[in-house]
Design a protein around this motif. Structure first.
Motif, PDB file in Angstrom:
ATOM      1  N   ALA A  17       0.882  -1.174   0.000  1.00 57.38           N
ATOM      2  CA  ALA A  17       0.000   0.000   0.000  1.00 57.38           C
ATOM      3  C   ALA A  17       0.912   1.214   0.000  1.00 57.38           C
ATOM      4  N   ALA A  18       1.100   1.814  -1.166  1.00 62.12           N
ATOM      5  CA  ALA A  18       1.992   2.966  -1.280  1.00 62.12           C
ATOM      6  C   ALA A  18       1.162   4.241  -1.182  1.00 62.12           C
TER       7      ALA A  18
ATOM      8  N   LEU B 115       0.663   4.820   6.233  1.00 62.19           N
ATOM      9  CA  LEU B 115       0.313   6.016   6.996  1.00 62.19           C
ATOM     10  C   LEU B 115       0.058   7.206   6.092  1.00 62.19           C
TER      11      LEU B 115
ATOM     12  N   PHE C 140       2.417  18.362   3.570  1.00 61.10           N
ATOM     13  CA  PHE C 140       2.522  19.695   4.176  1.00 61.10           C
ATOM     14  C   PHE C 140       1.225  20.480   4.038  1.00 61.10           C
TER      15      PHE C 140
ATOM     16  N   PRO D 288       5.567  -1.286   3.255  1.00 63.37           N
ATOM     17  CA  PRO D 288       4.237  -1.184   2.650  1.00 63.37           C
ATOM     18  C   PRO D 288       4.256  -0.593   1.244  1.00 63.37           C
ATOM     19  N   THR D 289       5.351   0.110   0.906  1.00 65.43           N
ATOM     20  CA  THR D 289       5.394   0.743  -0.404  1.00 65.43           C
ATOM     21  C   THR D 289       5.905  -0.208  -1.484  1.00 65.43           C
TER      22      THR D 289
ATOM     23  N   ASP E  28       8.832  17.153  -7.198  1.00 66.87           N
ATOM     24  CA  ASP E  28       9.251  18.531  -6.956  1.00 66.87           C
ATOM     25  C   ASP E  28      10.521  18.646  -6.124  1.00 66.87           C
TER      26      ASP E  28
ATOM     27  N   LEU F  40       6.308  24.680   0.278  1.00 65.92           N
ATOM     28  CA  LEU F  40       5.953  23.298   0.574  1.00 65.92           C
ATOM     29  C   LEU F  40       4.453  23.058   0.499  1.00 65.92           C
TER      30      LEU F  40
ATOM     31  N   ARG G 238       0.096  11.198   6.517  1.00 68.22           N
ATOM     32  CA  ARG G 238       0.594  12.149   7.515  1.00 68.22           C
ATOM     33  C   ARG G 238       0.080  13.556   7.259  1.00 68.22           C
TER      34      ARG G 238
ATOM     35  N   PRO H 277       1.346  14.788  -7.553  1.00 68.02           N
ATOM     36  CA  PRO H 277       0.916  14.515  -8.939  1.00 68.02           C
ATOM     37  C   PRO H 277      -0.190  13.461  -9.030  1.00 68.02           C
TER      38      PRO H 277
ATOM     39  N   ARG I 166       2.431  22.873  -3.195  1.00 71.18           N
ATOM     40  CA  ARG I 166       2.595  21.744  -4.128  1.00 71.18           C
ATOM     41  C   ARG I 166       1.384  20.824  -4.031  1.00 71.18           C
TER      42      ARG I 166
ATOM     43  N   ILE J  86       1.707  17.487   8.140  1.00 74.84           N
ATOM     44  CA  ILE J  86       2.754  18.306   8.766  1.00 74.84           C
ATOM     45  C   ILE J  86       2.399  19.751   8.491  1.00 74.84           C
TER      46      ILE J  86
END
Lengths: 434, 360
Positions: free
Chosen positions: A6-7, A314, A13, B42-43, B193, A325, A316, A331, A328, A318
């Protein structure tokens, strides 16, 4: 056996006042999935036997022929049943009872003979077909359970809420692919079935295509190696899933189909998986505003494979005051947001066209062409081009065609939710699927 | 090797006479290694070690679930949940990172590193070793924030450089080469990026028997020399690899340069995008009077760039007091960036190594 992956793709951010985190999660089944186990399979073939199937007579002939081909392809040991449906449902094979037949030379022969006897007459009440299928599937909880339902017309013999209630009874019991043959059926009706029952929707334009389509369905079911993968999403206190959508291979909004699993977690079924399958999900989480410099989990995603916790990933958040940051967009997130916009533009454009609002239809379908072109979704561009004349795909300049084949319009409607993936070299592909 | 997740403690202020070294990225674990079954990333699905924070194959982050390490004190943010496998199981806040504040006190040499008030992680790293003869080697690296996982770059660079300097304290060129190789090898997922992991580098070697300070660096970490005698000026020993410095050196008006948005961009760094022809700028300085050598990342000197200004705000006292005091100055001024300050007590070479009296 190796594990699912799972990617997570996201820009983690967030600006100080931002309260939503987005991520695309790519789930990939290992190539050796199921190598050490052999899942049982149950298949229900559900064929419309209403009066309209004899008009033209080729339709019912093709349906019978396709049924026979599919039955003959069933491997020994596969459990199966054949249902014919009009305003009632009839069990064609096995001849009686609640147990599915077990495929063997004998039962395949008997089922084939019974299928040749299906005679079209009567109306269409799909809830009865689904309820009978459900009865047949019940009791085989550990098996991969899949139905194939094909109809040529509207669900005219019952109220919509009757079908809705039947669907609710069937959720979790079996998955159902649905096909509409010809141009008299209603896309949204069958989409309601496949969305609720985690199946694939498609059009069969010509009865002659039925045989190949039945066979393809069987190949897909036989290729599945695990019965069910669930996505369990845990959110910390104060955070909640805003939406969860499958975005590849097609768009399906799963959000409301959640099962609560305690105060902080919910889970969703994604049905059966085949080795090597890849599906993408777009997850949006509402999070309380955070302090600059703070890092928090927005979500923990766990893949639960046939009841066992497997991979965890996960999402996340931040919080930062660095604009470089926060501005962005990941993609993958951008790509699938665009694909969702594309599906919406097609839907709205076709609805406007049906309502006679030519100006709105031109604007929406033009935007759809532009989005499909940008994403490299060539299959969808081709389907759109049968409904509009494309002058400039880059700017979405189009003109509505005065004559549109109803089948082409329905094909576009049916396949509007198919997406293409982002590849390493950029997005692209044939959005029309196989 | 990856930074340890165990909470850090300030090392023993009386280091054993043998050897004292610390680095500001990993510390000796006080928690015995949890023996857990190997897990899968996991990736990418590749096997990972139970205690890894990221996957060595694809660079993807791991949540350390397999360690299932629970810290007994309640979550510092919400006070309700417990920190499990790196995150609070109630409010979801990340476990405090030991790198957020690190102090190393070796008596004559002290280093303090702090995450600051605005960044979510400390991308500075340092490594220091002091021999029983008082000779010291020290490395400070500042991760480039606009790249992916700069904190992995700085930690790898500091550790690799220190290994070389411990063996050959005078070979700053070899230390840089080892640091560059270590940063190139940092696994990180490709990113549309953000560039490859990158950081700056400043290595220092102090030999009390010769009174010699050797420096080698790329980037914008600085070394200042501050004599005890207030009548003698403090000065900067290093030259920034920054666009501003190069512009001024080529004759442009310093005031206009300072206002240019490009001013702070660094022109040399370590990483996969570094030019292989870059070698560190080398400086040697003979210490002629007692004082302090201050090495720091730009998280400090951006607030007090002029040597006189830095001297004015540095408190008196031990190297640790001075280092901690300078970090506090930067935090109070805003803490916009990570801050790392190393302070070394230096004095001229004498025949009696213990004499520290200023010569008249």
């Amino acid at each position: 056996m190796s594990t699912f992956t799972a990617a997570v793709h996201q820009n983690e951010f967030l600006a100080a006042d931002a309260t939503q985190a987005h991520a695309v999660v790519t789930v990939t089944a290992p190539d050796d999935l199921g190598a050490t186990t052999q899942a049982e399979r149950c298949v229900a073939l559900v064929v419309d036997s209403s009066g309209s199937m004899s008009n033209p007579i080729a339709k019912i002939h093709a349906a019978r022929k396709a049924l026979v081909t599919a039955i003959e392809a069933l491997p020994d040991g596969t459990r199966f049943c054949v249902i014919a449906g009009d305003h009632r449902a009839r069990l064609v094979y096995p001849p009686r009872g609640r147990d599915m037949a077990v495929a063997s030379d004998q039962t395949r022969g008997e089922a084939t003979r019974a299928s040749k006897d299906i005679k079209p007459s009567g109306g269409t009440a799909i809830s009865t077909w689904l309820d009978l299928a459900r009865e047949m599937f019940e009791g085989y909880d550990d098996a991969i359970r899949a139905a194939y339902l094909i109809t040529d017309g509207r669900n005219e013999s019952e109220e919509p809420d009757v079908l809705q209630r039947a669907l609710a009874r069937c959720v979790g019991v079996f998955q159902c692919d649905a096909r509409g043959v010809g141009d008299k059926w209603v896309v949204d009706e069958l989409r309601g079935i496949t969305s609720a029952l985690l199946g694939e929707l498609d059009i069969v334009k010509d009865p002659g295509e039925m045989e190949a389509d039945f066979t393809a369905f069987l190949d897909r079911v036989l290729g599945k190696a695990v019965r069910e993968v669930r996505l369990r999403i845990w959110n910390p206190k104060g955070a909640t899933v805003s939406h969860l959508k499958q975005v590849s291979p097609s768009i399906e909004d799963l959000t409301t189909a959640a099962t609560e699993e305690g105060p902080l977690a919910r889970s969703w079924s994604t049905g059966a998986w085949a080795p090597g399958e890849v599906r993408d999900y777009h997850l949006a989480v509402d999070v309380p505003a955070g302090d600059v410099g703070q890092e928090k989990l927005a979500a923990r995603v766990t893949l639960v494979v046939d009841g066992e916790d497997a991979t965890q990933a996960l999402v996340r958040a931040i919080w930062t005051d660095d604009h470089a940051l926060t501005t962005r967009i990941d993609p993958q997130v951008a790509h699938y947001t665009g694909q969702a916009d594309l599906a919406a533009a097609i839907r709205e454009g076709l609805a406007a066209r049906r309502a006679g609002d030519q100006a709105e239809a031109t604007v929406k379908l033009g935007k759809a062409v532009q989005l499909a072109h940008e994403a490299g979704n060539e299959g969808t561009v081709r389907m759109l081009a049968k409904v509009v004349e494309v002058e400039d795909p880059a700017t979405g300049t189009v003109r509505l065609r005065s004559k549109v084949d109803e089948l082409d319009e329905m094909e576009l409607d049916t396949r509007s939710t198919r997406t293409v993936r982002v590849t390493a070299t950029g997005s692209g592909g044939d959005g029309s699927g196989a | 090797m990856q930074p340890d997740t165990a909470p850090t403690t300030a090392p023993d202020p009386d280091p054993s006479p043998e050897d004292a070294s610390t680095d500001g990225a990993s510390t000796d674990s006080e928690v015995s290694a949890v023996s857990a079954p190997a897990d899968a990333c996991p990736t990418c699905g590749e096997e990972v070690h139970a205690s890894d924070r990221w996957c060595e194959a694809c660079g993807g982050e791991l949540d350390g679930t397999s360690t299932a390490e629970t810290i007994d004190t309640p979550c510092p943010a919400c006070g309700v949940g417990a920190i499990v496998a790196g995150w609070c199981d109630s409010c979801g806040v990340a476990a405090p990172d030991p790198r957020d504040h690190v102090e190393a006190d070796h008596g004559t040499v002290a280093v303090v590193s702090d995450v600051g008030h605005h960044h979510h992680r400390n991308e500075d790293a340092f490594a220091v070793h002091v021999g029983d003869d008082g000779a010291a080697v020290l490395v400070v690296c500042d991760g480039v924030s606009s790249t992916i996982h700069p904190e992995r770059a700085s930690a790898a660079a500091a550790e690799a450089a220190l290994d070389v300097l411990r063996a050959t304290p005078t070979d700053l060129v070899a230390a840089h080469a080892a640091a560059q190789a270590a940063v190139v090898a940092v696994p990180a997922p490709p990113h549309a990026d953000l560039g490859n992991p990158s950081c700056t580098f400043l290595g220092a070697s102090w030999d009390p028997s010769t009174g010699l300070v050797r420096l080698g660096g790329l980037g914008d970490c600085r070394a200042y020399l501050v004599p005890d005698d207030p009548r003698h000026d403090a000065h900067v020993l290093t030259l920034d690899d920054s666009w501003a410095h190069e512009a001024i050196a080529s004759g442009r008006d310093p005031e206009l340069v300072a206002d240019d948005p490009m001013a702070e961009a660094i022109t040399r760094w370590l990483g996969r995008d570094a030019d292989l022809s870059w070698t560190p700028s080398l400086t040697e300085h003979v210490v002629t009077e007692p004082g302090h050598l201050v090495l720091c990342s730009d998280g400090l000197w951006k607030y007090v760039p002029e040597p006189a200004a830095l001297r004015a705000v540095m408190p008196d006292g031990t190297p640790l007091t001075r280092a901690a005091g300078l970090v506090r100055v930067a935090l109070d001024a805003g803490g916009q960036d990570n801050i790392t300050v190393a302070v070394l007590r230096v004095s001229p070479a004498t025949l009696e190594p213990t004499s520290q009296e200023p010569s008249t």
